[in-house]
Design a protein around this motif. Structure first.
Motif, PDB file in Angstrom:
ATOM      1  N   PRO A  87       0.801  -1.225   0.000  1.00 20.21           N
ATOM      2  CA  PRO A  87       0.000   0.000   0.000  1.00 20.21           C
ATOM      3  C   PRO A  87       0.836   1.279   0.000  1.00 20.21           C
ATOM      4  CG  PRO A  87       0.017  -0.962   2.188  1.00 20.21           C
ATOM      5  CD  PRO A  87       0.735  -1.931   1.279  1.00 20.21           C
ATOM      6  N   HIS A  88       0.327   2.279  -0.696  1.00 13.10           N
ATOM      7  CA  HIS A  88       0.907   3.621  -0.673  1.00 13.10           C
ATOM      8  C   HIS A  88       0.274   4.366   0.503  1.00 13.10           C
ATOM      9  CE1 HIS A  88       2.230   2.582  -4.715  1.00 13.10           C
ATOM     10  NE2 HIS A  88       3.053   3.604  -4.645  1.00 13.10           N
ATOM     11  N   VAL A  89       1.015   4.407   1.606  1.00 18.44           N
ATOM     12  CA  VAL A  89       0.557   5.056   2.834  1.00 18.44           C
ATOM     13  C   VAL A  89       1.659   6.011   3.297  1.00 18.44           C
ATOM     14  CG1 VAL A  89      -0.953   3.140   3.514  1.00 18.44           C
ATOM     15  CG2 VAL A  89       1.438   3.141   4.242  1.00 18.44           C
ATOM     16  N   ARG A  90       1.414   6.739   4.376  1.00 17.28           N
ATOM     17  CA  ARG A  90       2.411   7.682   4.883  1.00 17.28           C
ATOM     18  C   ARG A  90       3.777   7.001   5.033  1.00 17.28           C
ATOM     19  NH1 ARG A  90       3.364  12.492   7.185  1.00 17.28           N
ATOM     20  NH2 ARG A  90       4.748  12.608   8.997  1.00 17.28           N
ATOM     21  N   GLY A  91       4.792   7.609   4.423  1.00 17.54           N
ATOM     22  CA  GLY A  91       6.150   7.089   4.508  1.00 17.54           C
ATOM     23  C   GLY A  91       6.546   6.130   3.404  1.00 17.54           C
ATOM     24  N   THR A  92       5.608   5.740   2.553  1.00 13.88           N
ATOM     25  CA  THR A  92       5.942   4.854   1.437  1.00 13.88           C
ATOM     26  C   THR A  92       6.823   5.600   0.441  1.00 13.88           C
ATOM     27  OG1 THR A  92       3.907   3.569   1.639  1.00 13.88           O
ATOM     28  CG2 THR A  92       5.002   3.521  -0.509  1.00 13.88           C
ATOM     29  N   CYS A  93       7.877   4.917  -0.034  1.00 14.76           N
ATOM     30  CA  CYS A  93       8.763   5.458  -1.062  1.00 14.76           C
ATOM     31  C   CYS A  93       8.508   4.664  -2.337  1.00 14.76           C
ATOM     32  CB  CYS A  93      10.223   5.306  -0.650  1.00 14.76           C
ATOM     33  SG  CYS A  93      10.610   6.144   0.897  1.00 14.76           S
ATOM     34  N   SER A  94       8.196   5.371  -3.407  1.00 10.85           N
ATOM     35  CA  SER A  94       7.795   4.732  -4.648  1.00 10.85           C
ATOM     36  C   SER A  94       8.424   5.480  -5.815  1.00 10.85           C
ATOM     37  CB  SER A  94       6.261   4.762  -4.730  1.00 10.85           C
ATOM     38  OG  SER A  94       5.770   3.901  -5.718  1.00 10.85           O
ATOM     39  N   MET A  95       8.507   4.829  -6.954  1.00 17.07           N
ATOM     40  CA  MET A  95       9.122   5.454  -8.126  1.00 17.07           C
ATOM     41  C   MET A  95       8.113   6.295  -8.903  1.00 17.07           C
ATOM     42  SD  MET A  95      12.296   4.807  -8.089  1.00 17.07           S
ATOM     43  CE  MET A  95      13.083   4.964  -9.693  1.00 17.07           C
ATOM     44  N   ALA A  96       8.575   7.444  -9.361  1.00 21.69           N
ATOM     45  CA  ALA A  96       7.777   8.280 -10.265  1.00 21.69           C
ATOM     46  C   ALA A  96       8.032   7.774 -11.684  1.00 21.69           C
ATOM     47  CB  ALA A  96       8.196   9.737 -10.137  1.00 21.69           C
ATOM     48  N   ARG A  97       7.073   8.007 -12.558  1.00 18.45           N
ATOM     49  CA  ARG A  97       7.201   7.570 -13.944  1.00 18.45           C
ATOM     50  C   ARG A  97       6.247   8.384 -14.809  1.00 18.45           C
ATOM     51  NH1 ARG A  97       2.673   4.852 -15.252  1.00 18.45           N
ATOM     52  NH2 ARG A  97       1.513   3.722 -13.658  1.00 18.45           N
ATOM     53  N   THR A  98       6.337   8.192 -16.115  1.00 20.94           N
ATOM     54  CA  THR A  98       5.380   8.801 -17.028  1.00 20.94           C
ATOM     55  C   THR A  98       4.156   7.894 -17.100  1.00 20.94           C
ATOM     56  OG1 THR A  98       6.158   7.657 -19.012  1.00 20.94           O
ATOM     57  CG2 THR A  98       7.309   9.705 -18.426  1.00 20.94           C
ATOM     58  N   ALA A  99       3.290   8.113 -18.070  1.00 21.92           N
ATOM     59  CA  ALA A  99       2.115   7.260 -18.259  1.00 21.92           C
ATOM     60  C   ALA A  99       2.509   5.845 -18.694  1.00 21.92           C
ATOM     61  CB  ALA A  99       1.175   7.881 -19.281  1.00 21.92           C
ATOM     62  N   VAL A 100       3.752   5.686 -19.143  1.00 21.87           N
ATOM     63  CA  VAL A 100       4.254   4.383 -19.569  1.00 21.87           C
ATOM     64  C   VAL A 100       4.758   3.625 -18.331  1.00 21.87           C
ATOM     65  CG1 VAL A 100       5.955   3.195 -21.003  1.00 21.87           C
ATOM     66  CG2 VAL A 100       4.913   5.338 -21.804  1.00 21.87           C
ATOM     67  N   PRO A 101       4.202   2.442 -18.029  1.00 20.24           N
ATOM     68  CA  PRO A 101       4.589   1.727 -16.810  1.00 20.24           C
ATOM     69  C   PRO A 101       6.091   1.466 -16.658  1.00 20.24           C
ATOM     70  CG  PRO A 101       2.617   0.760 -17.724  1.00 20.24           C
ATOM     71  CD  PRO A 101       3.113   1.771 -18.731  1.00 20.24           C
ATOM     72  N   ASP A 102       6.790   1.186 -17.753  1.00 13.65           N
ATOM     73  CA  ASP A 102       8.217   0.856 -17.679  1.00 13.65           C
ATOM     74  C   ASP A 102       9.104   2.077 -17.931  1.00 13.65           C
ATOM     75  OD1 ASP A 102       7.418  -1.770 -17.217  1.00 13.65           O
ATOM     76  OD2 ASP A 102       7.668  -2.372 -19.302  1.00 13.65           O
ATOM     77  N   SER A 103       8.753   3.231 -17.358  1.00 17.86           N
ATOM     78  CA  SER A 103       9.507   4.464 -17.614  1.00 17.86           C
ATOM     79  C   SER A 103      10.181   5.052 -16.377  1.00 17.86           C
ATOM     80  CB  SER A 103       8.590   5.515 -18.248  1.00 17.86           C
ATOM     81  OG  SER A 103       7.545   5.866 -17.351  1.00 17.86           O
ATOM     82  N   ALA A 104      10.163   4.353 -15.241  1.00 16.49           N
ATOM     83  CA  ALA A 104      10.844   4.862 -14.040  1.00 16.49           C
ATOM     84  C   ALA A 104      12.351   4.863 -14.288  1.00 16.49           C
ATOM     85  CB  ALA A 104      10.500   4.008 -12.832  1.00 16.49           C
ATOM     86  N   ASN A 105      13.034   5.884 -13.748  1.00 16.27           N
ATOM     87  CA  ASN A 105      14.473   5.989 -13.954  1.00 16.27           C
ATOM     88  C   ASN A 105      15.176   6.358 -12.649  1.00 16.27           C
ATOM     89  OD1 ASN A 105      17.050   7.550 -14.637  1.00 16.27           O
ATOM     90  ND2 ASN A 105      16.600   6.507 -16.562  1.00 16.27           N
ATOM     91  N   SER A 106      15.068   7.612 -12.229  1.00 16.07           N
ATOM     92  CA  SER A 106      15.727   8.051 -10.992  1.00 16.07           C
ATOM     93  C   SER A 106      14.777   8.819 -10.077  1.00 16.07           C
ATOM     94  CB  SER A 106      16.926   8.947 -11.319  1.00 16.07           C
ATOM     95  OG  SER A 106      16.495  10.142 -11.957  1.00 16.07           O
ATOM     96  N   GLN A 107      13.648   9.275 -10.617  1.00 19.52           N
ATOM     97  CA  GLN A 107      12.727  10.065  -9.806  1.00 19.52           C
ATOM     98  C   GLN A 107      11.881   9.163  -8.907  1.00 19.52           C
ATOM     99  OE1 GLN A 107      10.609  13.412 -11.473  1.00 19.52           O
ATOM    100  NE2 GLN A 107      11.837  13.277 -13.348  1.00 19.52           N
ATOM    101  N   PHE A 108      11.588   9.683  -7.726  1.00 27.44           N
ATOM    102  CA  PHE A 108      10.837   8.938  -6.721  1.00 27.44           C
ATOM    103  C   PHE A 108       9.943   9.904  -5.964  1.00 27.44           C
ATOM    104  CE2 PHE A 108      14.578  10.631  -4.778  1.00 27.44           C
ATOM    105  CZ  PHE A 108      14.105  11.141  -3.574  1.00 27.44           C
TER     106      PHE A 108
END
Length: 150
Positions: A81-102
């Protein structure tokens, strides 16, 4: 186990300690820790900070459009779950586009569950994340002074 925690020393005055979750996202944890060890995140700002939602960083350009020179990552979605304190990757609308942003969640954001790759959870220092200057974009953004892996 090696590389169990990531610490971001923030310009808001303290350390944010993140428990890494290679059990959920081994490829993303490897990327984040590799970039941190290389000093990639040192001095990088939180360019998008939305109260009640999340603080986003990891773009060396500070605009939300940049990333590392490494190839984008294949998504590693989970039911975590995405709850307080969760760290997750940012991405574009394309699911396989995460790189360094979080991003780090300020509050429950369960609508993101299963759509973004969770790679860690803040175990201490959320108060320093809470103190980051807000905005989209942030006029005078807070930053990661130093990122270390232990």
């Amino acid at each position: 186990m090696a590389d169990e925690t990531l610490t971001f020393t923030l310009s808001t005055g303290g350390d944010v300690v993140i428990k890494l979750r290679p059990d959920l996202a081994p490829g993303h944890v490897e990327r984040i820790t590799s970039l941190a060890k290389d000093g990639f995140y040192d001095g990088v700002v939180f360019h998008r900070v939305i109260p009640g939602f999340m603080a986003q960083g990891g773009d060396p350009t500070g605009t939300g459009t940049g990333g590392s020179d490494l190839p984008d990552l294949k998504a590693e979605f989970s039911n975590e779950p995405h709850v307080r304190g969760t760290c997750s990757m940012a991405r574009t609308a394309v699911p396989d586009s995460a790189n360094s942003q979080f991003f780090i969640c300020f509050d429950d954001a369960r609508f993101l569950d299963g759509q973004y790759t969770v790679w860690g959870e803040v175990t201490s220092g959320m108060d320093y994340v809470d103190q980051l200057p807000k905005g989209e974009p942030v006029p005078n953004p807070g930053k990661i002074v130093k990122a270390t892996v232990a």
